[in-house]
Design an enzyme around this catalytic site. Structure first.
Site, PDB file in Angstrom:
ATOM      1  N   CYS A  88       0.819  -1.222   0.000  1.00 10.22           N
ATOM      2  CA  CYS A  88       0.000   0.000   0.000  1.00 10.22           C
ATOM      3  C   CYS A  88       0.850   1.268   0.000  1.00 10.22           C
ATOM      4  O   CYS A  88       0.636   2.168  -0.808  1.00 10.22           O
ATOM      5  CB  CYS A  88      -0.997  -0.012   1.162  1.00 10.22           C
ATOM      6  SG  CYS A  88      -0.267  -0.075   2.807  1.00 10.22           S
ATOM      7  N   HIS A 141      -2.362   0.927   7.056  1.00  7.72           N
ATOM      8  CA  HIS A 141      -2.830   0.766   5.681  1.00  7.72           C
ATOM      9  C   HIS A 141      -3.148   2.150   5.155  1.00  7.72           C
ATOM     10  O   HIS A 141      -3.621   3.019   5.909  1.00  7.72           O
ATOM     11  CB  HIS A 141      -4.068  -0.136   5.607  1.00  7.72           C
ATOM     12  CG  HIS A 141      -4.542  -0.372   4.205  1.00  7.72           C
ATOM     13  ND1 HIS A 141      -3.722  -0.889   3.221  1.00  7.72           N
ATOM     14  CD2 HIS A 141      -5.731  -0.137   3.613  1.00  7.72           C
ATOM     15  CE1 HIS A 141      -4.407  -0.975   2.089  1.00  7.72           C
ATOM     16  NE2 HIS A 141      -5.636  -0.528   2.292  1.00  7.72           N
ATOM     17  N   GLU A 153      -6.048   1.559  -4.242  1.00  8.98           N
ATOM     18  CA  GLU A 153      -5.260   0.942  -3.183  1.00  8.98           C
ATOM     19  C   GLU A 153      -4.604  -0.351  -3.626  1.00  8.98           C
ATOM     20  O   GLU A 153      -5.075  -1.030  -4.531  1.00  8.98           O
ATOM     21  CB  GLU A 153      -6.134   0.652  -1.962  1.00  8.98           C
ATOM     22  CG  GLU A 153      -7.137  -0.456  -2.181  1.00  8.98           C
ATOM     23  CD  GLU A 153      -7.949  -0.834  -0.954  1.00  8.98           C
ATOM     24  OE1 GLU A 153      -7.569  -0.498   0.178  1.00  8.98           O
ATOM     25  OE2 GLU A 153      -8.992  -1.478  -1.144  1.00  8.98           O
TER      26      GLU A 153
END
Length: 179
Positions: A88, A141, A153
């Site tokens: 990420c 994240h 993402e």
């Protein structure tokens, strides 16, 4: 001809072998993640997390560079095509750096780079962050907000880089960046 079994998802979350921490972006799957594609905009009448109007060339470039990686695999620690994919924060690191913007490498530091804002105050090119790992405080994240309630993402191991609608009850927060 012998049938090939589909890949089986790991029964435990992948961890970094050096620190023992759960990999960034590894979350319990939601109903939205199970056999559903997220590459369409919300339908008319659906709640939207509308971003204020306004963009900049650099923001557009960041989004463009991140979009080029759609469909690549999530790879722990990945930050280039040579590694076979991106995690990420590696995806964001790549896109921002390619657009000429200095940004830290890991999600926690990326989230700390801007100011925390409600999701409905995000502009395309800002960040969306989550804290899912109780063993580590801060964002573990992170994703790129691209407008109209959508994020880009690198979700987690076993999934590909994608665009999806951001749910209002995911526990995420916005990170407004000045660039």
């Amino acid at each position: 001809m012998q049938a090939v079994a589909p890949p089986v998802a790991p029964t435990s979350a992948p961890t970094d072998p050096q620190t023992g921490l759960v990999a960034p972006g590894v979350m319990a799957p939601t109903l939205d993640e199970i056999d559903v594609e997220f590459d369409t905009l919300p339908q008319k009448g659906e709640e939207k997390l509308q971003a204020p109007v306004g963009s900049s060339k650099k923001r557009d470039l960041v989004i463009q560079y991140a979009r080029e990686k759609l469909g690549m695999w999530y790879v722990w620690g990945g930050e280039s095509d040579a590694e076979g994919g991106y995690d990420c924060s590696g995806l964001l690191y790549y896109a921002f750096r390619k657009a000429g913007i200095d940004i830290p490498r890991v999600s926690m530091a990326q989230a700390d780079r801007g100011r925390r804002v409600p999701l409905n105050k995000l502009r395309p090119g800002d960040l969306v962050a989550w804290e899912n790992n109780p063993a580590q405080r801060g964002a573990d994240h992170i994703a790129l907000y691209i407008g109209n309630g959508m994020i880009l993402e690198a979700p987690k191991t076993g999934l590909k880089i994608r665009i999806r609608k951001l749910g209002a009850s995911e526990g995420a927060w916005g990170v407004a960046l000045d660039y």
